[in-house]
Scaffold this motif. Structure first.
Motif, mmCIF file in Angstrom:
data_model
loop_
_atom_site.group_PDB
_atom_site.id
_atom_site.type_symbol
_atom_site.label_atom_id
_atom_site.label_comp_id
_atom_site.label_asym_id
_atom_site.label_seq_id
_atom_site.Cartn_x
_atom_site.Cartn_y
_atom_site.Cartn_z
ATOM 1 N N GLU A 291 6.293 4.699 8.494
ATOM 2 C CA GLU A 291 6.708 3.743 7.624
ATOM 3 C C GLU A 291 6.712 2.287 8.281
ATOM 4 O OE1 GLU A 291 8.799 2.481 4.229
ATOM 5 O OE2 GLU A 291 6.944 3.364 4.683
ATOM 6 N N VAL A 292 6.870 2.401 9.499
ATOM 7 C CA VAL A 292 6.731 1.046 10.288
ATOM 8 C C VAL A 292 5.384 0.445 9.869
ATOM 9 C CG1 VAL A 292 6.858 -0.024 12.642
ATOM 10 C CG2 VAL A 292 8.695 1.553 11.947
ATOM 11 N N LEU A 293 4.492 1.419 10.082
ATOM 12 C CA LEU A 293 3.199 0.862 10.266
ATOM 13 C C LEU A 293 2.728 0.273 8.806
ATOM 14 C CD1 LEU A 293 1.410 3.839 12.255
ATOM 15 C CD2 LEU A 293 0.955 1.485 12.599
ATOM 16 N N ARG A 294 3.341 0.879 7.663
ATOM 17 C CA ARG A 294 3.100 0.601 6.567
ATOM 18 C C ARG A 294 3.738 -0.767 6.098
ATOM 19 N NH1 ARG A 294 5.319 -0.385 1.600
ATOM 20 N NH2 ARG A 294 7.240 0.298 2.760
ATOM 21 N N TYR A 295 5.078 -0.879 6.658
ATOM 22 C CA TYR A 295 6.134 -1.958 6.218
ATOM 23 C C TYR A 295 5.642 -3.009 6.700
ATOM 24 C CZ TYR A 295 10.603 -4.242 5.309
ATOM 25 O OH TYR A 295 11.709 -5.110 4.636
ATOM 26 N N ASP A 296 5.297 -3.186 7.944
ATOM 27 C CA ASP A 296 4.880 -4.543 8.776
ATOM 28 C C ASP A 296 3.939 -4.166 9.635
ATOM 29 O OD1 ASP A 296 5.096 -7.019 9.411
ATOM 30 O OD2 ASP A 296 6.979 -6.956 10.322
ATOM 31 N N SER A 297 2.732 -4.219 9.382
ATOM 32 C CA SER A 297 1.560 -3.518 10.225
ATOM 33 C C SER A 297 1.189 -4.542 11.090
ATOM 34 C CB SER A 297 0.384 -3.581 9.314
ATOM 35 O OG SER A 297 -0.940 -2.999 9.995
ATOM 36 N N PRO A 298 1.034 -3.862 12.554
ATOM 37 C CA PRO A 298 0.755 -4.586 13.729
ATOM 38 C C PRO A 298 -0.644 -5.127 13.386
ATOM 39 C CG PRO A 298 1.077 -2.456 14.211
ATOM 40 C CD PRO A 298 1.172 -2.418 12.673
ATOM 41 N N VAL A 299 -1.528 -4.879 12.663
ATOM 42 C CA VAL A 299 -2.805 -5.251 12.243
ATOM 43 C C VAL A 299 -2.739 -5.866 10.631
ATOM 44 C CG1 VAL A 299 -5.430 -4.602 11.852
ATOM 45 C CG2 VAL A 299 -4.168 -3.579 13.610
ATOM 46 N N GLN A 300 -2.575 -6.944 10.550
ATOM 47 C CA GLN A 300 -2.367 -7.789 9.253
ATOM 48 C C GLN A 300 -3.703 -7.653 8.563
ATOM 49 O OE1 GLN A 300 0.630 -8.979 7.613
ATOM 50 N NE2 GLN A 300 1.280 -7.297 8.781
ATOM 51 N N GLY A 301 -5.005 -7.735 9.088
ATOM 52 C CA GLY A 301 -5.922 -7.855 8.281
ATOM 53 C C GLY A 301 -7.483 -7.698 9.187
ATOM 54 N N VAL A 302 -8.416 -7.187 8.571
ATOM 55 C CA VAL A 302 -9.577 -7.063 9.220
ATOM 56 C C VAL A 302 -10.893 -7.993 8.518
ATOM 57 C CG1 VAL A 302 -9.049 -4.822 10.347
ATOM 58 C CG2 VAL A 302 -10.030 -4.767 7.967
ATOM 59 N N SER A 303 -11.752 -8.257 9.001
ATOM 60 C CA SER A 303 -12.816 -9.110 8.180
ATOM 61 C C SER A 303 -13.975 -8.240 8.092
ATOM 62 C CB SER A 303 -13.064 -10.415 9.057
ATOM 63 O OG SER A 303 -12.213 -11.268 9.124
ATOM 64 N N ARG A 304 -14.826 -8.390 7.040
ATOM 65 C CA ARG A 304 -16.117 -7.579 6.774
ATOM 66 C C ARG A 304 -17.038 -8.875 6.225
ATOM 67 N NH1 ARG A 304 -14.217 -4.589 9.486
ATOM 68 N NH2 ARG A 304 -13.540 -2.376 9.242
ATOM 69 N N THR A 305 -18.352 -8.732 6.182
ATOM 70 C CA THR A 305 -19.179 -9.372 5.621
ATOM 71 C C THR A 305 -20.201 -8.654 4.529
ATOM 72 O OG1 THR A 305 -19.508 -10.915 7.603
ATOM 73 C CG2 THR A 305 -21.124 -10.947 6.103
ATOM 74 N N ALA A 306 -20.354 -9.314 3.644
ATOM 75 C CA ALA A 306 -21.141 -8.723 2.446
ATOM 76 C C ALA A 306 -22.752 -8.584 2.919
ATOM 77 C CB ALA A 306 -21.065 -9.497 1.204
ATOM 78 N N LEU A 307 -22.931 -7.414 3.147
ATOM 79 C CA LEU A 307 -24.667 -7.181 3.549
ATOM 80 C C LEU A 307 -25.505 -7.524 2.431
ATOM 81 C CD1 LEU A 307 -23.883 -4.163 5.875
ATOM 82 C CD2 LEU A 307 -23.593 -6.715 6.522
ATOM 83 N N CYS A 308 -24.913 -7.523 1.290
ATOM 84 C CA CYS A 308 -25.986 -7.926 -0.025
ATOM 85 C C CYS A 308 -25.035 -8.375 -1.056
ATOM 86 C CB CYS A 308 -26.796 -6.525 -0.349
ATOM 87 S SG CYS A 308 -25.461 -5.154 -0.676
ATOM 88 N N ASP A 309 -25.614 -8.887 -1.918
ATOM 89 C CA ASP A 309 -24.758 -9.444 -3.229
ATOM 90 C C ASP A 309 -24.088 -8.328 -3.720
ATOM 91 O OD1 ASP A 309 -26.152 -11.822 -2.871
ATOM 92 O OD2 ASP A 309 -26.937 -11.858 -4.653
ATOM 93 N N VAL A 310 -22.517 -8.431 -3.993
ATOM 94 C CA VAL A 310 -21.816 -7.302 -4.155
ATOM 95 C C VAL A 310 -20.759 -7.702 -5.352
ATOM 96 C CG1 VAL A 310 -20.250 -5.553 -3.482
ATOM 97 C CG2 VAL A 310 -21.823 -6.614 -1.874
ATOM 98 N N GLU A 311 -20.779 -6.805 -6.362
ATOM 99 C CA GLU A 311 -19.737 -6.967 -7.313
ATOM 100 C C GLU A 311 -18.412 -6.203 -7.144
ATOM 101 O OE1 GLU A 311 -19.092 -8.983 -11.266
ATOM 102 O OE2 GLU A 311 -21.080 -8.701 -10.220
#
Length: 411
Positions: A291-311
């Protein structure tokens, strides 16, 4: 549409980093796929969208553009600096977390050898003994900083000595400074000087690990550790990949768990009814950490790159555009979690995304959870009357890696 609140999504603001959830809530409701024109990236806040990106082969890491090394004998400081930057950038591009299949699949399989369940189980007794030792010292002093006196030294020792096989006498005096500088190198909206400090930190660690790898190859050090295991796989890993992933494992191997421990203790102390539940029933520690991990995550975000045009959810994302998956926002999505803003250590099921999703799921998640359970559970059991020494806690400068600079408590 009035985007006043959306514009307050500011990763460099201390106030935002301390409590980003009101802004997340606004974005998830009004602008769930939010394009920041100035930064040229997309911000995702819904659970379903984040999962879709993390599991899709249409999103990954953009092809690494290898920068040629500087050659020649020109020792002018500017050329040396450019050479360091190129090498550091190239090494960072080889980190497991920044690669796509098939390289990612190959490197991940090798790194997982250090995180088998049997190896993790074998560490439990020594981790518990260290936790008790740090708490004994705190009792003698009559005070405790959960970060500086317990979580950080515990995880640095575990990561360096047990995982990477670096004995304490070989630790570098700059380990802490390098870790701090590297925590921001892949963060959002950082200043150029911050990026340069991160590149210099990678260069410092590269020199350290080159020497360490050479010592291991010479047979002067035990081989029953991650570096020794990777050296054995010489045909599966290039020299640069070996060096790069030693640096990565040093960096991420302790920082995220330190942050989890700090956030876990802070959140429980800010929810005294939940803390009393845990004290009364220590068997709740596993769901409490989830629940700690869910409520206030130590990893707030991750980045990805679109490898092609995506909808994505009726939104066109073009090739090479960056997408920021806000784990912290997805973990509070009411479409996935009932009463998402309520901290409930008995919550089941709890499919949080704090260790990622899909092929990039954190390889050290089982060890991280074990350490957090041992530390938080022991603190709650051994230090009755545990409370915050101050309400003015200070958060780290990093946004994607979310953690406290210090957490002084009294007992």
């Amino acid at each position: 549409m009035n985007d006043t609140l959306a514009a307050r999504f500011n990763p460099r603001s201390p106030e935002f980093r301390a409590d980003p959830y009101p802004i997340y809530r606004y974005l998830r409701t009004h602008r769930p796929i939010y394009y920041r024109a100035e930064q040229e990236d997309w911000i995702l806040t819904r659970y379903a969208d984040v999962v879709e990106v993390l599991k899709s082969s249409d999103f990954g890491r953009s092809e690494s553009r290898r920068i040629p090394s500087v050659t020649g004998t020109n020792d002018r400081p500017v050329n040396r600096l450019l050479s360091i930057r190129r090498e550091s950038n190239n090494l960072m591009g080889l980190w497991l977390v920044l690669t796509n299949p098939p390289d990612h699949t190959r490197i991940r399989r090798l790194l997982l050898r250090a995180f088998t369940q049997s190896r993790i189980n074998a560490l439990q007794a020594s981790i518990q003994a260290q936790v008790d030792s740090y708490i004994d010292q705190a009792v003698e002093r009559g005070k405790l900083d959960v970060i500086g006196d317990l979580a950080y030294p515990l995880m640095l020792d575990l990561n360096c000595r047990e995982i990477l096989g670096i004995p304490r006498q070989n630790w570098h005096r700059n380990f802490k400074q390098w870790t701090e500088n590297m925590s921001l190198v892949a963060d959002l909206d950082i200043a150029p000087i911050t990026h340069e400090r991160g590149m210099l930190a990678i260069a410092g660690l590269a020199e350290f690990f080159r020497n360490r790898i050479a010592e291991c190859r010479a047979g002067s050090e035990p081989a029953d550790n991650l570096i020794g295991m990777l050296i054995e796989e010489a045909g599966q890993l290039s020299e640069e990949e070996l060096l790069a992933n030693c640096i990565m494992m040093f960096t991420v191997g302790h920082s995220s768990t330190v942050n989890l421990i700090g956030i876990g203790v802070l959140t429980l102390l800010r929810h005294p009814a939940q803390l009393r539940l845990l004290v009364a029933d220590p068997s709740l520690i596993e769901t409490a950490i989830s629940e700690v991990l869910r409520y206030d995550s130590p990893v707030q975000g991750v980045s990805r790159t679109a490898l092609c045009d995506v909808e994505l959810a009726d939104t066109k994302i073009r090739r090479d555009e960056r997408v920021v998956c806000l784990i912290g926002a997805a973990n509070r999505d009411p479409a996935r979690f009932p009463e998402p803003d309520k901290f409930d250590i008995r919550r089941r099921p709890n499919p949080h995304l704090s260790f990622g999703y899909g092929i990039h799921t954190c390889i050290g998640k089982n060890l991280s959870q074990l350490v957090a359970k041992l530390v938080v559970g022991t603190l709650v059991r051994r230090l009755p009357g545990l409370s915050l020494a101050t309400d003015a806690v200070e958060w780290e400068d990093s946004f994607l890696g979310h953690g406290l600079k210090a957490l002084p408590v009294v007992f």
